[in-house]
Scaffold this motif. Structure first.
Motif, PDB file in Angstrom:
ATOM      1  N   VAL A  25       5.834   1.320  13.765  1.00 22.55           N
ATOM      2  CA  VAL A  25       6.621   1.206  12.537  1.00 22.55           C
ATOM      3  C   VAL A  25       5.664   1.000  11.371  1.00 22.55           C
ATOM      4  CG1 VAL A  25       8.699   0.249  13.611  1.00 22.55           C
ATOM      5  CG2 VAL A  25       6.916  -1.289  12.806  1.00 22.55           C
ATOM      6  N   ALA A  26       6.124   1.385  10.187  1.00 22.33           N
ATOM      7  CA  ALA A  26       5.349   1.128   8.968  1.00 22.33           C
ATOM      8  C   ALA A  26       5.523  -0.338   8.594  1.00 22.33           C
ATOM      9  CB  ALA A  26       5.818   2.027   7.842  1.00 22.33           C
ATOM     10  N   ILE A  27       4.442  -0.971   8.138  1.00 26.40           N
ATOM     11  CA  ILE A  27       4.511  -2.396   7.800  1.00 26.40           C
ATOM     12  C   ILE A  27       4.218  -2.651   6.333  1.00 26.40           C
ATOM     13  CG2 ILE A  27       4.032  -3.239  10.115  1.00 26.40           C
ATOM     14  CD1 ILE A  27       1.098  -3.591   9.276  1.00 26.40           C
ATOM     15  N   ASP A  28       4.029  -1.614   5.569  1.00 26.46           N
ATOM     16  CA  ASP A  28       3.722  -1.778   4.153  1.00 26.46           C
ATOM     17  C   ASP A  28       4.233  -0.541   3.422  1.00 26.46           C
ATOM     18  OD1 ASP A  28       2.741  -2.998   1.882  1.00 26.46           O
ATOM     19  OD2 ASP A  28       0.640  -2.883   2.462  1.00 26.46           O
ATOM     20  N   GLN A  29       3.931  -0.433   2.151  1.00 25.88           N
ATOM     21  CA  GLN A  29       4.350   0.722   1.375  1.00 25.88           C
ATOM     22  C   GLN A  29       3.679   1.995   1.882  1.00 25.88           C
ATOM     23  OE1 GLN A  29       3.558  -0.123  -2.719  1.00 25.88           O
ATOM     24  NE2 GLN A  29       5.437  -1.294  -2.954  1.00 25.88           N
ATOM     25  N   ILE A  30       4.378   3.098   1.727  1.00 31.12           N
ATOM     26  CA  ILE A  30       3.856   4.414   2.079  1.00 31.12           C
ATOM     27  C   ILE A  30       3.210   4.989   0.821  1.00 31.12           C
ATOM     28  CG2 ILE A  30       4.431   6.676   3.034  1.00 31.12           C
ATOM     29  CD1 ILE A  30       5.166   4.104   4.769  1.00 31.12           C
ATOM     30  N   ARG A  31       2.083   5.638   0.994  1.00 33.22           N
ATOM     31  CA  ARG A  31       1.365   6.186  -0.165  1.00 33.22           C
ATOM     32  C   ARG A  31       1.260   7.704  -0.036  1.00 33.22           C
ATOM     33  NH1 ARG A  31      -4.638   4.310  -1.994  1.00 33.22           N
ATOM     34  NH2 ARG A  31      -5.016   6.192  -3.163  1.00 33.22           N
ATOM     35  N   ILE A  32       1.673   8.421  -1.088  1.00 32.97           N
ATOM     36  CA  ILE A  32       1.578   9.878  -1.132  1.00 32.97           C
ATOM     37  C   ILE A  32       0.622  10.252  -2.260  1.00 32.97           C
ATOM     38  CG2 ILE A  32       2.806  12.044  -1.546  1.00 32.97           C
ATOM     39  CD1 ILE A  32       5.323  10.725  -0.502  1.00 32.97           C
ATOM     40  N   ASP A  33      -0.345  11.085  -1.952  1.00 35.38           N
ATOM     41  CA  ASP A  33      -1.317  11.530  -2.943  1.00 35.38           C
ATOM     42  C   ASP A  33      -1.539  13.032  -2.812  1.00 35.38           C
ATOM     43  OD1 ASP A  33      -2.189   9.018  -4.201  1.00 35.38           O
ATOM     44  OD2 ASP A  33      -3.012   8.558  -2.220  1.00 35.38           O
ATOM     45  N   ALA A  34      -1.827  13.671  -3.930  1.00 39.36           N
ATOM     46  CA  ALA A  34      -2.211  15.083  -3.912  1.00 39.36           C
ATOM     47  C   ALA A  34      -3.726  15.156  -3.853  1.00 39.36           C
ATOM     48  CB  ALA A  34      -1.716  15.788  -5.170  1.00 39.36           C
ATOM     49  N   GLU A  35      -4.227  16.027  -2.999  1.00 39.15           N
ATOM     50  CA  GLU A  35      -5.665  16.259  -2.971  1.00 39.15           C
ATOM     51  C   GLU A  35      -6.032  17.131  -4.165  1.00 39.15           C
ATOM     52  OE1 GLU A  35      -7.151  16.047   1.557  1.00 39.15           O
ATOM     53  OE2 GLU A  35      -6.664  18.016   0.803  1.00 39.15           O
ATOM     54  N   ARG A  36      -7.251  17.058  -4.559  1.00 40.94           N
ATOM     55  CA  ARG A  36      -7.720  17.902  -5.647  1.00 40.94           C
ATOM     56  C   ARG A  36      -7.736  19.351  -5.179  1.00 40.94           C
ATOM     57  NH1 ARG A  36     -12.829  15.961  -8.761  1.00 40.94           N
ATOM     58  NH2 ARG A  36     -11.275  14.420  -9.256  1.00 40.94           N
ATOM     59  N   ALA A  37      -7.069  20.219  -5.936  1.00 38.72           N
ATOM     60  CA  ALA A  37      -7.010  21.638  -5.565  1.00 38.72           C
ATOM     61  C   ALA A  37      -8.350  22.306  -5.824  1.00 38.72           C
ATOM     62  CB  ALA A  37      -5.920  22.340  -6.369  1.00 38.72           C
ATOM     63  N   THR A  38      -8.690  23.237  -4.960  1.00 33.75           N
ATOM     64  CA  THR A  38      -9.873  24.051  -5.188  1.00 33.75           C
ATOM     65  C   THR A  38      -9.405  25.378  -5.776  1.00 33.75           C
ATOM     66  OG1 THR A  38      -9.777  24.890  -2.932  1.00 33.75           O
ATOM     67  CG2 THR A  38     -11.197  22.990  -3.323  1.00 33.75           C
ATOM     68  N   PRO A  39     -10.246  26.052  -6.542  1.00 31.29           N
ATOM     69  CA  PRO A  39      -9.821  27.306  -7.163  1.00 31.29           C
ATOM     70  C   PRO A  39      -9.290  28.306  -6.131  1.00 31.29           C
ATOM     71  CG  PRO A  39     -11.916  26.591  -8.065  1.00 31.29           C
ATOM     72  CD  PRO A  39     -11.606  25.680  -6.920  1.00 31.29           C
ATOM     73  N   GLY A  40      -8.115  28.836  -6.418  1.00 32.91           N
ATOM     74  CA  GLY A  40      -7.507  29.825  -5.546  1.00 32.91           C
ATOM     75  C   GLY A  40      -6.745  29.262  -4.360  1.00 32.91           C
ATOM     76  N   ARG A  41      -6.690  27.944  -4.233  1.00 33.79           N
ATOM     77  CA  ARG A  41      -5.971  27.322  -3.121  1.00 33.79           C
ATOM     78  C   ARG A  41      -5.053  26.236  -3.653  1.00 33.79           C
ATOM     79  NH1 ARG A  41      -9.698  26.649   2.060  1.00 33.79           N
ATOM     80  NH2 ARG A  41      -8.112  27.936   3.004  1.00 33.79           N
ATOM     81  N   PRO A  42      -3.850  26.139  -3.123  1.00 34.93           N
ATOM     82  CA  PRO A  42      -2.932  25.080  -3.571  1.00 34.93           C
ATOM     83  C   PRO A  42      -3.387  23.707  -3.067  1.00 34.93           C
ATOM     84  CG  PRO A  42      -1.963  26.312  -1.773  1.00 34.93           C
ATOM     85  CD  PRO A  42      -3.260  27.008  -2.128  1.00 34.93           C
ATOM     86  N   SER A  43      -2.926  22.681  -3.738  1.00 35.96           N
ATOM     87  CA  SER A  43      -3.217  21.311  -3.305  1.00 35.96           C
ATOM     88  C   SER A  43      -2.556  21.026  -1.972  1.00 35.96           C
ATOM     89  CB  SER A  43      -2.672  20.297  -4.312  1.00 35.96           C
ATOM     90  OG  SER A  43      -3.382  20.333  -5.493  1.00 35.96           O
ATOM     91  N   LYS A  44      -3.179  20.177  -1.204  1.00 36.81           N
ATOM     92  CA  LYS A  44      -2.566  19.608  -0.005  1.00 36.81           C
ATOM     93  C   LYS A  44      -2.119  18.197  -0.386  1.00 36.81           C
ATOM     94  CE  LYS A  44      -4.064  22.707   3.141  1.00 36.81           C
ATOM     95  NZ  LYS A  44      -3.290  23.366   4.147  1.00 36.81           N
ATOM     96  N   TRP A  45      -1.243  17.646   0.388  1.00 34.42           N
ATOM     97  CA  TRP A  45      -0.724  16.307   0.140  1.00 34.42           C
ATOM     98  C   TRP A  45      -1.061  15.410   1.322  1.00 34.42           C
ATOM     99  CZ3 TRP A  45       1.798  15.189  -4.410  1.00 34.42           C
ATOM    100  CH2 TRP A  45       2.087  16.288  -5.212  1.00 34.42           C
ATOM    101  N   THR A  46      -1.408  14.166   1.042  1.00 31.98           N
ATOM    102  CA  THR A  46      -1.626  13.198   2.103  1.00 31.98           C
ATOM    103  C   THR A  46      -0.556  12.115   2.025  1.00 31.98           C
ATOM    104  OG1 THR A  46      -3.167  11.889   0.772  1.00 31.98           O
ATOM    105  CG2 THR A  46      -4.128  13.568   2.218  1.00 31.98           C
ATOM    106  N   VAL A  47      -0.144  11.676   3.193  1.00 30.68           N
ATOM    107  CA  VAL A  47       0.798  10.557   3.314  1.00 30.68           C
ATOM    108  C   VAL A  47       0.097   9.522   4.169  1.00 30.68           C
ATOM    109  CG1 VAL A  47       3.073   9.812   4.085  1.00 30.68           C
ATOM    110  CG2 VAL A  47       2.763  12.148   3.241  1.00 30.68           C
TER     111      VAL A  47
END
Length: 75
Positions: free
Chosen positions: A46-68
């Motif tokens: 189970v999660a015991i704290d807040q969940i964090r969502i961040d966007a990775e820095r996009a590289t030219p020609g590629r969309p950003s990925k997201w981390t949870v």
């Protein structure tokens, strides 16, 4: 001893990241299915704290990925 720590998911879209966030913020018990022989296969936690969502820095020609990222504790 029960495992505790942080788990990070890499998502292709914000929708995927929000879906993972919804599972953890619902205070649900989550069981990982990673494939036979993997050390975390079957980890129920189970999660015991807040969940964090961040966007990775996009590289030219590629969309950003997201981390949870979630702080978790085995149940």
């Amino acid at each position: 001893a029960k495992l505790a720590g942080s788990i990070t998911y890499l998502c292709d879209t914000l929708a995927q990241a929000l879906a993972i966030d919804a599972v953890y913020t619902a205070t649900a018990t989550v069981t990982l299915t990673t494939g036979a022989g993997h050390a975390l296969n079957g980890l129920t936690h189970v999660a015991i704290d807040q969940i964090r969502i961040d966007a990775e820095r996009a590289t030219p020609g590629r969309p950003s990925k997201w981390t949870v990222q979630a702080e978790i504790r085995e149940v």
